[in-house]
Design an enzyme around this catalytic site. Structure first.
Site, short mmCIF file in Angstrom:
data_model
loop_
_atom_site.label_atom_id
_atom_site.label_comp_id
_atom_site.label_asym_id
_atom_site.label_seq_id
_atom_site.Cartn_x
_atom_site.Cartn_y
_atom_site.Cartn_z
N HIS A 194 33.66 59.63 41.17
CA HIS A 194 33.18 58.29 41.54
C HIS A 194 33.15 57.41 40.31
CE1 HIS A 194 30.53 55.06 42.92
NE2 HIS A 194 30.88 55.40 44.13
N LEU A 229 28.02 59.23 52.18
CA LEU A 229 28.97 58.66 51.24
C LEU A 229 28.40 58.57 49.82
CD1 LEU A 229 31.76 57.35 50.86
CD2 LEU A 229 30.69 55.15 51.38
N ASP A 230 29.10 59.20 48.88
CA ASP A 230 28.76 59.15 47.45
C ASP A 230 27.34 59.65 47.15
OD1 ASP A 230 31.28 58.11 46.85
OD2 ASP A 230 30.61 56.05 47.16
N GLU A 231 26.83 60.54 47.99
CA GLU A 231 25.48 61.06 47.76
C GLU A 231 25.46 62.59 47.71
OE1 GLU A 231 22.55 59.41 50.38
OE2 GLU A 231 23.23 57.35 50.07
#
Length: 292
Positions: A194, A229-231
């Site tokens: 990310h 998402l992105d966690e």
């Protein structure tokens, strides 16, 4: 006699209890295994215990018996264990979109034997990476995605994964959101880089957003992909200081360098079986492989 410094790696996790390390070490000694590296950790909050040991197995003929004994021990401990050859390559697929800096960096590190992955396929929704794949003699799959064909394209990706016996999926700046079903099916096997030091700027042009906000630090995060998402659980992060003299393009170039090295470190740790999932967190045992 095996002259290699290390031949195998063992991972085991369970609830903490008395005598785990002793029982594992005694078992390895029974099969005349020489422990080279041993690291362990107990999460005091939830009582979870994690251990990684690399060792030399001098008599390969005893491997099946050792594995059977480890299976019996793990049943007694109510543990999960993983045993593998230290030099076994991990079948990998790399997914990428327009930005190919991470892909280039990974392929170079694989060629230079600093990353023990076997890339079976490169998948992209753009053709930019096709030349890189051809140069590296890796099958390339062009699967463009729009709002009408996403489900069908994911089915094609799954076919590639299962056909090639893939056990690691790398999102090397793949800018498409995977479906919840896909993320769940391959949970613990998808690693994403990310372009932010999470949590931070999301969406398009993150470095331009950072510039507009006058940030003093930029960074990147490598994490496992989940339906959120992105966690997903974070494996590796890094940052670098910046200042007011730097323009957006400077931040982009600097950011690409950070992304490449963070993704590399995360994949190296994962491929060397140094990472354990611990709920929403990870346990990462640092260390360097010693060539035999």
């Amino acid at each position: 006699m095996n002259n290699k410094i290390e031949t195998h790696v063992l991972k085991l996790s369970c609830k903490d209890q008395v005598g785990i390390v002793s029982r594992i070490s005694t078992l390895l000694a029974k099969f005349k295994c020489n422990i080279v590296e041993s690291k362990q950790f107990t999460d005091q909050q939830n009582g979870n215990f994690f251990i990684r040991q690399s060792f030399t197995l001098h008599d390969a003929n005893t491997l099946s018996k050792l594995e059977n004994n480890l299976n019996l021990l793990s049943n007694k401990l109510n543990a999960e264990f993983f045993l593998a050859e230290i030099e076994s390559q991990m079948n990998t697929v790399i997914m990428v979109s327009k930005f190919d800096h991470c892909l280039n960096d990974l392929l170079f590190r694989i060629r230079s034997n600093s990353l023990n992955l076997k890339v079976k396929a490169i998948i992209s929704n753009h053709r930019i990476a096709e030349e890189i794949a051809q140069f590296s003699n890796i099958p390339f799959y062009y699967l463009p995605i729009d709002k009408f064909n996403k489900e069908d394209q994911e089915l094609k990706i799954k076919k590639i994964i299962y056909t090639n016996n893939i056990n690691l999926i790398v999102l090397a700046r793949y800018m498409q959101v995977l479906s919840e079903d896909f993320a769940h099916e391959f949970e613990g096997k998808i690693i994403n880089i990310h372009h932010s030091f999470l949590p931070s700027f999301k969406g398009a042009k993150p470095y331009h957003q950072a510039y507009e906000r006058g940030v003093k630090v930029i960074g990147a995060t490598a994490h496992y992909v989940t339906k959120d998402l992105d966690e997903g659980p974070i494996i590796e992060q890094d940052t670098q200081e910046v200042d007011h003299e730097m323009m957006p393009n400077d931040l982009v170039l600097m950011g690409r360098d950070i992304e490449a090295r963070v993704l590399y470190r995360a994949l190296k740790a994962h491929s060397e079986k140094r990472v354990f999932l611990n709920g929403k967190r990870t346990i990462v045992f640092k260390g360097q492989r010693v060539s035999g």
